[in-house]
Design a protein around this motif. Structure first.
Motif, PDB file in Angstrom:
ATOM      1  N   THR A  19       0.657  -1.294   0.010  1.00 57.01           N
ATOM      2  CA  THR A  19       0.054  -0.174   0.153  1.00 57.01           C
ATOM      3  C   THR A  19       0.950   1.232  -0.103  1.00 57.01           C
ATOM      4  O   THR A  19       0.304   2.338  -0.097  1.00 57.01           O
ATOM      5  CB  THR A  19      -0.956   0.078   1.226  1.00 57.01           C
ATOM      6  OG1 THR A  19      -0.055  -0.064   2.571  1.00 57.01           O
ATOM      7  CG2 THR A  19      -1.953  -1.150   1.181  1.00 57.01           C
ATOM      8  N   HIS A  20       2.181   1.061  -0.025  1.00 57.58           N
ATOM      9  CA  HIS A  20       2.809   2.453   0.251  1.00 57.58           C
ATOM     10  C   HIS A  20       2.906   3.039  -1.275  1.00 57.58           C
ATOM     11  O   HIS A  20       3.251   2.260  -2.075  1.00 57.58           O
ATOM     12  CB  HIS A  20       4.349   2.185   0.463  1.00 57.58           C
ATOM     13  CG  HIS A  20       4.377   1.372   2.051  1.00 57.58           C
ATOM     14  ND1 HIS A  20       3.983   2.365   3.200  1.00 57.58           N
ATOM     15  CD2 HIS A  20       4.889   0.347   2.425  1.00 57.58           C
ATOM     16  CE1 HIS A  20       4.357   1.644   4.220  1.00 57.58           C
ATOM     17  NE2 HIS A  20       4.654   0.446   3.722  1.00 57.58           N
ATOM     18  N   PRO A  21       3.036   4.252  -1.395  1.00 56.98           N
ATOM     19  CA  PRO A  21       3.118   5.275  -2.428  1.00 56.98           C
ATOM     20  C   PRO A  21       4.339   4.706  -3.392  1.00 56.98           C
ATOM     21  O   PRO A  21       4.026   4.448  -4.696  1.00 56.98           O
ATOM     22  CB  PRO A  21       3.274   6.757  -2.256  1.00 56.98           C
ATOM     23  CG  PRO A  21       2.781   6.686  -0.948  1.00 56.98           C
ATOM     24  CD  PRO A  21       3.186   5.205  -0.229  1.00 56.98           C
ATOM     25  N   GLU A  22       5.440   4.264  -2.846  1.00 56.07           N
ATOM     26  CA  GLU A  22       6.388   3.905  -3.612  1.00 56.07           C
ATOM     27  C   GLU A  22       6.202   2.427  -4.266  1.00 56.07           C
ATOM     28  O   GLU A  22       6.767   2.034  -5.424  1.00 56.07           O
ATOM     29  CB  GLU A  22       7.733   3.666  -2.961  1.00 56.07           C
ATOM     30  CG  GLU A  22       7.749   2.803  -1.459  1.00 56.07           C
ATOM     31  CD  GLU A  22       7.300   3.791  -0.141  1.00 56.07           C
ATOM     32  OE1 GLU A  22       7.861   3.259   0.763  1.00 56.07           O
ATOM     33  OE2 GLU A  22       6.663   4.712  -0.402  1.00 56.07           O
ATOM     34  N   ASP A  23       5.432   1.697  -3.792  1.00 58.09           N
ATOM     35  CA  ASP A  23       4.965   0.199  -4.209  1.00 58.09           C
ATOM     36  C   ASP A  23       4.173   0.747  -5.518  1.00 58.09           C
ATOM     37  O   ASP A  23       4.314  -0.041  -6.514  1.00 58.09           O
ATOM     38  CB  ASP A  23       4.162  -0.318  -3.265  1.00 58.09           C
ATOM     39  CG  ASP A  23       4.939  -0.891  -2.091  1.00 58.09           C
ATOM     40  OD1 ASP A  23       6.242  -1.086  -2.387  1.00 58.09           O
ATOM     41  OD2 ASP A  23       4.403  -1.025  -0.986  1.00 58.09           O
ATOM     42  N   ASP A  73      -2.651   0.100 -13.942  1.00 51.95           N
ATOM     43  CA  ASP A  73      -3.492   0.514 -12.774  1.00 51.95           C
ATOM     44  C   ASP A  73      -2.807  -0.359 -11.517  1.00 51.95           C
ATOM     45  O   ASP A  73      -2.337  -1.244 -11.737  1.00 51.95           O
ATOM     46  CB  ASP A  73      -5.024   0.143 -13.155  1.00 51.95           C
ATOM     47  CG  ASP A  73      -5.804   1.020 -12.070  1.00 51.95           C
ATOM     48  OD1 ASP A  73      -5.460   1.823 -10.984  1.00 51.95           O
ATOM     49  OD2 ASP A  73      -6.969   1.162 -12.447  1.00 51.95           O
ATOM     50  N   PHE A  74      -3.341   0.017 -10.262  1.00 56.28           N
ATOM     51  CA  PHE A  74      -2.830  -0.508  -9.148  1.00 56.28           C
ATOM     52  C   PHE A  74      -4.165  -0.379  -8.136  1.00 56.28           C
ATOM     53  O   PHE A  74      -4.599   0.325  -7.777  1.00 56.28           O
ATOM     54  CB  PHE A  74      -1.839   0.241  -8.403  1.00 56.28           C
ATOM     55  CG  PHE A  74      -1.070  -0.239  -7.407  1.00 56.28           C
ATOM     56  CD1 PHE A  74      -1.610   0.087  -6.076  1.00 56.28           C
ATOM     57  CD2 PHE A  74       0.029  -0.883  -7.281  1.00 56.28           C
ATOM     58  CE1 PHE A  74      -0.958  -0.467  -4.902  1.00 56.28           C
ATOM     59  CE2 PHE A  74       0.742  -1.183  -6.288  1.00 56.28           C
ATOM     60  CZ  PHE A  74       0.091  -1.155  -5.111  1.00 56.28           C
ATOM     61  N   ILE A  75      -4.431  -1.824  -7.807  1.00 55.53           N
ATOM     62  CA  ILE A  75      -5.508  -2.144  -6.668  1.00 55.53           C
ATOM     63  C   ILE A  75      -5.056  -2.666  -5.547  1.00 55.53           C
ATOM     64  O   ILE A  75      -4.246  -3.802  -5.489  1.00 55.53           O
ATOM     65  CB  ILE A  75      -6.589  -3.166  -7.295  1.00 55.53           C
ATOM     66  CG1 ILE A  75      -7.325  -2.333  -8.739  1.00 55.53           C
ATOM     67  CG2 ILE A  75      -7.830  -3.198  -6.404  1.00 55.53           C
ATOM     68  CD1 ILE A  75      -8.077  -3.362  -9.296  1.00 55.53           C
ATOM     69  N   SER A  76      -5.473  -2.039  -4.575  1.00 57.28           N
ATOM     70  CA  SER A  76      -4.806  -2.635  -3.281  1.00 57.28           C
ATOM     71  C   SER A  76      -5.736  -3.799  -2.649  1.00 57.28           C
ATOM     72  O   SER A  76      -6.947  -3.680  -2.832  1.00 57.28           O
ATOM     73  CB  SER A  76      -4.744  -1.567  -2.205  1.00 57.28           C
ATOM     74  OG  SER A  76      -3.762  -0.630  -2.639  1.00 57.28           O
TER      75      SER A  76
END
Length: 307
Positions: A92-96, A107-110
């Motif tokens: 969940t970190h922004p760098e991830d 896209d990125f889904i947590s």
């Protein structure tokens, strides 16, 4: 039909080492899409190349080959680099998220994920992909005949050359020219010439109908057929079939010195590609054989200097 309608019935590949996550996503997407799955990175790459999904939902953290490595491998392969990838991960970190996007994700889904959000983002990315595919199709298709254009041929030729080199199989190429086509245009007009090109290209396309075969308009009245994994005998069968199909069209050509109807001449060349060799040699060979076919009477094919 709207773009959103085209976002339905996509083929989705879910990649996650936890079966429970795959089951949740499968349940969420199965009503609208064909769902595939892989429990590891190497299997995911194999499925991607063999079944060409429209979208990949990819876990970032997996044993062995992780999601970032999978995404990088996808982007480095011409065959699958345009498949969009959505990372679905507990990170969940922004760098991830930044790392995922830099690896090539769209896209990125947590996790834990919201099913409604997953469905919405899948639809969005499928819509974008279908739009991009449609635009790409326009840039790779000859507007008059509907067959591949020269740019599309060049791209496919290089990919198939490497594939045949890896599998140690032969490749054939047929260069085709409509006999005395300039005279045809002068006698019947350019509109009739366009119709002639459409009819002849449609006839030739019927002669090379395997999935890997490609007919392309190479320029003007010149066409080219790529026949991956085809040897001398198979190429000759296709060439003879083309002669027969064009004759069956019975398109009048009063300005031809060959006969009263439209005919074609062809150069047929085959080769065993290697990683060190260059595909341009096969094109030059087919072109030289086409020239010989025209010099020795037209309405024929040549396969070697002695034909």
């Amino acid at each position: 039909m709207s773009w959103s309608d085209l976002a339905m019935n996509g083929r989705i590949l879910i990649v996650d080492d936890a079966m429970e996550n795959i089951q949740i996503l499968h349940h969420a997407l199965r009503d609208e899409h064909d769902v595939l799955f892989a429990l590891g990175g190497e299997k995911a790459l194999q499925i991607a190349h063999n079944q060409m999904p429209d979208l990949i939902l990819l876990d970032a953290v997996m044993p062995g080959m992780d999601g970032y490595e999978v995404c990088s491998a996808l982007r480095s392969s011409a065959a699958v680099r345009d498949i969009p990838v959505i990372f679905v991960t507990a990170l969940t970190h922004p760098e991830d998220e930044t790392r995922a996007l830099e690896a090539g994700a769209v896209d990125f889904i947590s996790k834990p994920f919201n099913v409604a959000v997953v469905r919405a983002r899948v639809r969005t990315q499928l819509t974008i992909k279908r739009q991009a595919d449609a635009m790409r199709e326009l840039t790779l298709t000859d507007a008059l005949t509907g067959v591949a254009n020269r740019r599309s041929f060049n791209e496919t030729m290089e990919n198939e050359w490497r594939r045949c080199a890896r599998s140690n199989t032969t490749m054939a190429l047929i260069m085709i020219d409509i006999d005395h086509f300039k005279n045809y245009n002068d006698a019947y007009g350019h509109q009739a010439g366009d119709v002639c090109l459409q009819q002849v290209s449609a006839a030739m396309k019927r002669c090379a109908g395997r999935p890997p075969d490609m007919l392309a308009r190479y320029g003007g009245e010149e066409f080219i057929i790529l026949l991956p994994q085809v040897g001398v005998d198979g190429a000759e069968v296709v060439a003879q079939r083309i002669l027969d199909e064009v004759r069956l069209l019975k398109i009048p050509h009063k300005a031809s010195s060959v006969g009263p109807e439209v005919t074609v001449s062809m150069g047929v060349s085959t080769v065993q590609p290697t990683e060190e060799s260059d595909s341009s040699s096969l094109i030059r060979s087919a072109d030289a054989l086409l020239y010989r076919a025209k010099e020795t009477g037209r309405n024929r094919y040549c396969m070697s200097p002695g034909d």
